[in-house]
Design a protein around this motif. Structure first.
Motif, short mmCIF file in Angstrom:
data_model
loop_
_atom_site.label_atom_id
_atom_site.label_comp_id
_atom_site.label_asym_id
_atom_site.label_seq_id
_atom_site.Cartn_x
_atom_site.Cartn_y
_atom_site.Cartn_z
N GLN A 1 0.84 -1.19 0.00
CA GLN A 1 0.00 0.00 0.00
C GLN A 1 0.87 1.25 0.00
O GLN A 1 1.91 1.32 0.65
N CYS B 1 -2.12 6.39 2.18
CA CYS B 1 -3.46 5.99 2.63
C CYS B 1 -4.30 5.44 1.49
O CYS B 1 -5.50 5.19 1.67
N TYR B 2 -3.69 5.22 0.32
CA TYR B 2 -4.44 4.79 -0.85
C TYR B 2 -4.44 3.27 -0.95
O TYR B 2 -3.39 2.63 -0.94
#
Length: 283
Positions: free
Chosen positions: A113, A116-117
């Motif tokens: 990841q 925060c996406y």
């Protein structure tokens, strides 16, 4: 690029491995639906699918499939003779060994990841980083570049990601200029600097928009156009945040202008055609 479920191979193993417990003198009817048929069907699905093509173990897999098919073709009351039990065990052992070796050499990667996406969002639909109301007014080119940029970011190609994010910004900037200038001709040289210069001459231009556009141009767009310039992941993520702000602000303004515009007047109905009464001739 196709997203796969890694648990699929685990499930294949859990269905095939019970074949190792098949022994001679077992009634086919007692293991038909619990062991033989599930293994045959899952094996057929594994070997027939083209998403993750299996080449090395294909022949041994179909050999095992044929043995299971032949056994299942026997009458339910039949029993498994010693030769059949040996064939099943031997074919399973060979297939598992070759399958394990092929999977060990398969190009499989884990995409971590980024910020925060969510990874699947970056890869499949990165445009959802913008509100739905903003997406509906973005240009088609901006949507495409947002998607390409998201994929590049997910696969840790920060410079390429920045390139696409900047292209998306410029595409929206063109539409923003058309609205704020009330349809004036676009600058001949269609780079971001010329558009900013043209916007500075527009009365009542939003200084916040200009400030963000200048920041993008001076700190990101101009440097990244040079071949020797590269970005790291932190810089690409920072740029994405700035691009989100710029695009959302510009599209939000376009939306306000469109909502404030008076509705187009309906065309006036044609005048009524006069009706002329025709009297019958006097006789």
């Amino acid at each position: 690029m196709i997203r796969i479920s890694s648990s699929f191979f685990y499930e294949v193993g859990t269905v095939l491995h019970p074949l190792s417990t098949v022994t001679a003198e077992q009634s086919i009817d007692t293991i038909r639906w619990t062991t033989l048929y599930p293994a045959q069907q899952r094996l057929e699905g594994l070997l027939s699918q083209q998403i993750v093509p299996l080449k090395v173990c294909s022949q041994s897999g179909w050999n095992l499939h044929k043995i299971l098919t032949d056994v299942l073709a026997k009458k339910p009351a039949s029993i498994i003779d010693p030769i059949e039990a040996y064939y099943i065990s031997d074919a399973l052992r060979k297939f598992e060994a070759v399958l394990n070796a092929e999977l060990a050499q398969m190009d499989t990667y884990y995409v971590s990841q980024k910020g925060c996406y969510a990874t699947n969002h970056l890869i499949e639909q990165a445009e959802i980083i913008f509100p739905a109301s903003i997406q509906s007014l973005m240009t088609a080119e901006a949507i495409i570049d947002a998607r390409q940029g998201g994929r590049c970011l997910a696969f840790e190609l920060p410079t390429a990601a920045a390139f696409h994010f900047l292209r998306a910004t410029e595409s929206v900037l063109h539409k923003y200029y058309d609205v704020i200038s009330h349809g004036k001709p676009r600058p001949r040289n269609r780079n971001m600097g010329k558009y900013i210069e043209a916007l500075e001459k527009v009365p009542n231009i939003n200084d916040k928009v200009l400030s963000v556009l200048r920041q993008i141009k001076n700190l990101h767009r101009n440097p990244i156009m040079h071949p020797e310039a590269t970005l790291d992941m932190d810089e690409a993520l920072t740029l994405l945040g700035i691009v989100q702000s710029a695009i959302t602000t510009m599209v939000g303004f376009v939306k306000k202008v469109q909502l404030a515009a008076p509705p187009a007047a309906l065309p006036s109905p044609p005048p009524p055609v006069p009706v002329v009464a025709t009297l019958p001739p006097v006789t």
